[in-house]
Write an enzyme that holds these catalytic residues in place. Structure first.
Site, mmCIF file in Angstrom:
data_model
loop_
_atom_site.group_PDB
_atom_site.id
_atom_site.type_symbol
_atom_site.label_atom_id
_atom_site.label_comp_id
_atom_site.label_asym_id
_atom_site.label_seq_id
_atom_site.Cartn_x
_atom_site.Cartn_y
_atom_site.Cartn_z
ATOM 1 N N ASP B 10 -10.790 -7.523 -5.981
ATOM 2 C CA ASP B 10 -9.382 -7.174 -5.797
ATOM 3 C C ASP B 10 -8.864 -6.474 -7.067
ATOM 4 O OD1 ASP B 10 -6.666 -7.383 -4.673
ATOM 5 O OD2 ASP B 10 -6.372 -8.832 -6.293
ATOM 6 N N ASP B 12 -4.851 -5.703 -8.189
ATOM 7 C CA ASP B 12 -3.660 -6.229 -8.879
ATOM 8 C C ASP B 12 -3.723 -7.751 -8.981
ATOM 9 O OD1 ASP B 12 -1.258 -6.193 -10.197
ATOM 10 O OD2 ASP B 12 -0.166 -5.121 -8.639
#
Lengths: 263, 263
Positions: B10, B12
């Site tokens: 992932d 952010d």
């Protein structure tokens, strides 16, 4: 229902369908007048002013003054007016009828800066920017009010997005549920009855929609009449969340029912 | 986890927070490279193109090529490409990244007229008019696809409306649930693993969000690592819908865990 003094009457599907009057609607309202009964046109429409609604009704041959009309925008304005909070700054997500009702009730319309309320109705000028402002204001403590949560608007173009679809966007973004003003909220019926100055026991809600009109009456503890001239069909009654006191084919049948001449 | 060959990472909250890199992220990715492990940056962001995402990562000192990036818009494009239906006309409710991915996958972007799909992502140009078109097309049979249903976007301005809030409006207006492409849908992980050409048994999802990253891994049947550098806190794990295989403080701890040097 011979004891009924006040009629809270829905518009679309009950007095007209879109641009067409329902045949016996003008005669029904004239009978209410001549027999000395009270009535109020109670509509979830938040975009039109009472003047505009009354004009549309008169155009269809139905007697109507602005003061005979009660819109969900007016309920929102009434709610804020009688709310204990001192601030009356409102960020509106809506059209003319909404802003007019709020201004008339003494609210201050703010486009930027802090607000005490976000009041949302149908808004054909809805945008990401408005959604963003509304969500940030609600997250900062503004009370989220929705005039009505009708999912879709039946029009000649098809089922267009209703006020409820805009409410869903704001609710999802802000994480807050709205206070709903219009039908099926009991609030609208409570305010309408108060405005007519008649007791709930002597009032009846008349409408074509089980999910809004009839449920609102049930929620408010008022008798209800479903007329089969619009949205809901007789076969939907058995499974409806709110069941009508009486199901009738038409307003003429309602008149006979009230007069006791249908026996 | 010493047998892991592929990392689905992932962005952010995991590699950076807004405009700031997370200290050990560049070093972690360089270790993946030098140790011969495979990886893909897997993001629900649908507005940026893979090129733009890669550029942002490189700007933060993290090695990245466009082909290392897999966005929810690309999942949508991949889904349509491999869908059995012949028509590939798409009405987009989204930004540059969405339209680019769809066009690259051979879809025809239509602004008016009939469409086979309505594909919706974050759209800061969202309007009532777009909502109306999307809803009417879905009611006419177009398949409703949402790149991701994240409710809000954390930014310096606060929590702004996310793609999920626009999906909520379209869902309410049209009465149809969207097919969701991004995390927590298993679909995104399935496509990512396929793209890397590694088995699910040898893959791991690495992210900071229990509700999206970790749940996506759980839904896809892939092992998961929650890093505590972003959204979810350790105390949220016990009540989460999807539980991570391992909870670690940082990417450095993940490296030690994989190398087996944390014992």
């Amino acid at each position: 229902m011979q004891d009924i003094e006040a009629f809270l009457i829905d518009l679309d599907g009950t007095l007209y369908r879109g641009k067409e009057v329902i045949d016996d609607a003008p005669e029904f309202v004239k009978w209410l007048q001549t027999s000395g009964r009270r009535y109020l046109y109670v509509t979830n429409n938040s975009s039109r002013t009472p003047e505009q609604v009354a004009e549309h009704l008169r155009h269809l041959g139905i007697p109507a003054r602005p003061e005979d009309v009660f819109t969900s925008s007016q309920v929102a304005a009434e709610y804020i007016k009688t709310d204990g909070r001192s601030g009356k700054r409102v960020f509106p997500v809506g059209e003319e009828g909404l802003c007019t009702s709020l201004t008339e009730a003494g609210c201050e319309i703010v486009e930027d800066g802090p607000a005490d309320y976000v009041v949302q109705g149908i808004d054909r000028g809805f945008s990401y920017e408005k959604l963003k402002k509304a969500s940030l204001l609600i997250q900062s403590g503004a009370t989220f009010i929705s005039t009505n949560v009708d999912k879709a608007l039946p029009t000649e173009e098809g089922l267009l997005p209703g006020s409820g679809s805009l409410a869903a966007a704001i609710r999802t973004a802000s994480g807050e549920e709205p206070l709903v003003m219009g039908k099926p909220a009991a609030r609208m019926i409570d305010f309408a009855v108060e405005r007519l100055g008649v007791s709930k026991e002597r009032s009846v809600v008349v409408g074509d929609n089980l999910e809004t009109d009839i449920l609102a009456g049930v929620n408010a503890g008022v008798r209800t009449v479903l007329v089969l001239t619009g949205f809901s069909k007789e076969e939907h009654v058995a499974t409806a969340q709110g069941r009508p006191t009486v199901v009738l084919r038409s307003l003429t049948d309602l008149r006979r029912h009230v007069e006791g001449t249908d026996k």
